[in-house]
Design an enzyme around this catalytic site. Structure first.
Site, short mmCIF file in Angstrom:
data_model
loop_
_atom_site.label_atom_id
_atom_site.label_comp_id
_atom_site.label_asym_id
_atom_site.label_seq_id
_atom_site.Cartn_x
_atom_site.Cartn_y
_atom_site.Cartn_z
N GLY A 228 -5.23 3.26 -2.96
CA GLY A 228 -6.54 3.90 -3.08
C GLY A 228 -6.37 5.40 -3.31
O GLY A 228 -7.36 6.12 -3.39
N ASP B 176 -1.86 -1.18 5.73
CA ASP B 176 -2.25 -0.75 7.08
C ASP B 176 -3.75 -0.61 7.26
O ASP B 176 -4.23 -0.57 8.40
CB ASP B 176 -1.61 0.61 7.39
CG ASP B 176 -2.28 1.74 6.63
OD1 ASP B 176 -2.83 2.64 7.29
OD2 ASP B 176 -2.27 1.71 5.39
N ASP C 218 -0.37 5.01 1.03
CA ASP C 218 -0.67 5.95 2.11
C ASP C 218 -0.51 5.29 3.48
O ASP C 218 -1.07 4.21 3.74
CB ASP C 218 -2.09 6.48 1.98
CG ASP C 218 -2.27 7.35 0.74
OD1 ASP C 218 -1.34 7.38 -0.09
OD2 ASP C 218 -3.33 7.97 0.60
N ASP D 222 0.85 -1.18 0.00
CA ASP D 222 0.00 0.00 0.00
C ASP D 222 0.90 1.24 0.00
O ASP D 222 2.10 1.14 0.28
CB ASP D 222 -0.89 -0.05 1.25
CG ASP D 222 -1.73 1.18 1.43
OD1 ASP D 222 -2.29 1.66 0.44
OD2 ASP D 222 -1.81 1.68 2.58
N GLU E 62 -1.42 10.65 4.13
CA GLU E 62 -2.60 10.27 3.36
C GLU E 62 -2.69 11.31 2.23
O GLU E 62 -2.93 12.50 2.48
CB GLU E 62 -3.86 10.28 4.22
CG GLU E 62 -3.90 9.19 5.28
CD GLU E 62 -4.16 7.80 4.69
OE1 GLU E 62 -4.78 7.73 3.61
OE2 GLU E 62 -3.74 6.81 5.31
#
EC number: 3.1.3.3
Length: 404
Positions: free
Chosen positions: A278, A345, A191, A189, A198
């Site tokens: 994302g 996370d 962020d 991932d 983020e």
């Protein structure tokens, strides 16, 4: 033909133990001494801790009538080297290891005696036997590896990982087969994993709605909101931002401590590395170029006439999408899914973590820690290397090579 070739585990053997201050030539000197007695080597173990050596040699019994002379000669040699010697008679080799072979990696910052005792006791209670212990790293965390036999990997993992956080350590349990060092694809991932930020909150700060976006993001990462719905809601708040904000956000992104070391070491050792996010391609494409990543996929912010529209284009990278992309990257890399590692996370990483051969929850939310194969709760991303059996010395060797 040697005694080992003509008989079985009933061969009389001697365990020769040498201990004292380490110095060059001890191992060669011991076996030069033993060579005069025509013994065969059955096993060797050597450990050096804070400059003190313990060298164990399991050898076949010498010809009849020579054992007394061997003992005397070894003790005299050891004394001349300012070492101590112990020789124990016995039969055969080490007892066979039990079925089920696992490697248990324990990370502590610090690693306390209490936690080590608890881990060892849990291994015993689960039916396992500790065959060897090896230190992988002493900084930025202390990392040790237990080779365990006698219990299958899954029940051992269940027994150890559940209470690891309460003990103040991170524990990973993997099968000790050849695949351990053959995991050739790592996907993470972005962020709060590869980077400290983020990304959507960085954009939101420029739009003056950071607090509102941060609250929605936190709820989504805890699994309280549908990710796709939350994504559309947050991106809508960015409508009207000038596209020049992209360069500003890229400059604001902070890599997680150890991120460069993790990727550089993996690449040096022949791994392929990718990211799924994302977040947005406007940032991940830049990270891919800067870090030399093999794969990268994220959502794309729509930009029309030099401004963000508040919409995303293309297929949404959500929880299911991350797992789908892991499988796609693995297929493109020619790597079986069982030989992949996923790191994340948030709740939207769970499908990816569970699909991978090894899923690592990195400073993750409770729901993610409880569901992943293992968790890392220290702020250094390169500690994941130790879960793969990569030592600190190998990390430093990779860094030295890249500097040359």
């Amino acid at each position: 033909m040697s005694a080992l070739q003509t008989s079985s585990s009933d061969v009389p053997t001697l365990l020769v133990k040498i201990f004292g201050k380490d110095r060059p030539g001890i191992t060669a000197g011991l076996f030069d001494t033993l060579a005069a007695f025509s013994v065969d080597v059955v096993d060797i173990e050597q450990v050096v801790t804070r400059g003190r050596m313990v060298l164990c040699a399991l050898v076949t019994e010498p010809p009849t009538g020579m054992e007394g002379e061997l003992r005397s000669t070894v003790h005299s040699w050891a004394e001349s080297m300012k070492m101590q010697a112990e020789i124990i008679s016995g039969i055969g080799d080490n007892r066979p290891r039990g079925l089920g072979r696992s490697l248990v990696t324990v990370l502590g910052h610090p690693l306390t005696a209490e936690a080590t005792a608890a881990v060892a006791a849990k291994i015993t209670k689960a039916g396992g036997n500790i065959d060897r212990i090896f230190r992988l790293a002493k900084y930025p965390v202390t990392a040790v590896e237990f080779a365990v036999s006698g219990v299958e990997t899954e029940p051992l993992r269940t027994a150890l990982v559940t209470d690891a956080a309460a003990l103040g350590v991170d524990v990973a349990v993997v099968d000790a087969g050849l695949y351990r060092r053959a995991q050739r694809l790592v996907v993470m991932d972005v962020d709060s994993t590869l980077i400290q930020d983020e990304v959507i909150e960085l954009f939101a700060a420029h739009a003056g709605c950071e607090a509102e976006v941060a609250e929605v993001t936190a709820s989504a990462m805890r699994g309280e909101l549908d990710f796709e719905q939350s994504l559309h809601a947050r991106v809508a708040l960015l409508a009207g931002l000038d596209a020049s904000v992209v360069d500003k956000v890229r400059a604001e992104v902070r890599l997680t401590p150890g991120a460069r070391t993790l990727i550089r070491t993996l690449k040096r050792l022949g791994y392929q590395v990718g990211v799924v996010s994302g977040g947005f391609t406007q940032v991940t494409d830049d990270l891919q170029e800067r870090l030399g990543l093999d794969f990268a996929q994220a959502n794309t912010l729509e930009i029309v006439d030099g401004r963000l529209t508040g919409r995303v284009t293309g297929e949404i990278v959500d929880r299911a999408g991350k797992a789908r992309l892991l499988r796609r990257f693995a297929a493109e890399a020619g790597v079986p899914l069982s030989q992949t590692v996923a790191i994340g996370d948030g709740a939207n990483d769970l499908d990816m973590l569970n699909a991978a051969g090894l899923g690592v929850a990195f400073n993750a939310k409770p729901v993610v820690r409880e569901a992943a194969h293992t968790a890392v709760n220290v702020p250094f991303l390169d500690t994941v290397l130790y879960l793969l059996g990569i030592t600190r010395e190998e990390v430093e060797a990779a860094e030295t090579h890249d500097e040359q």
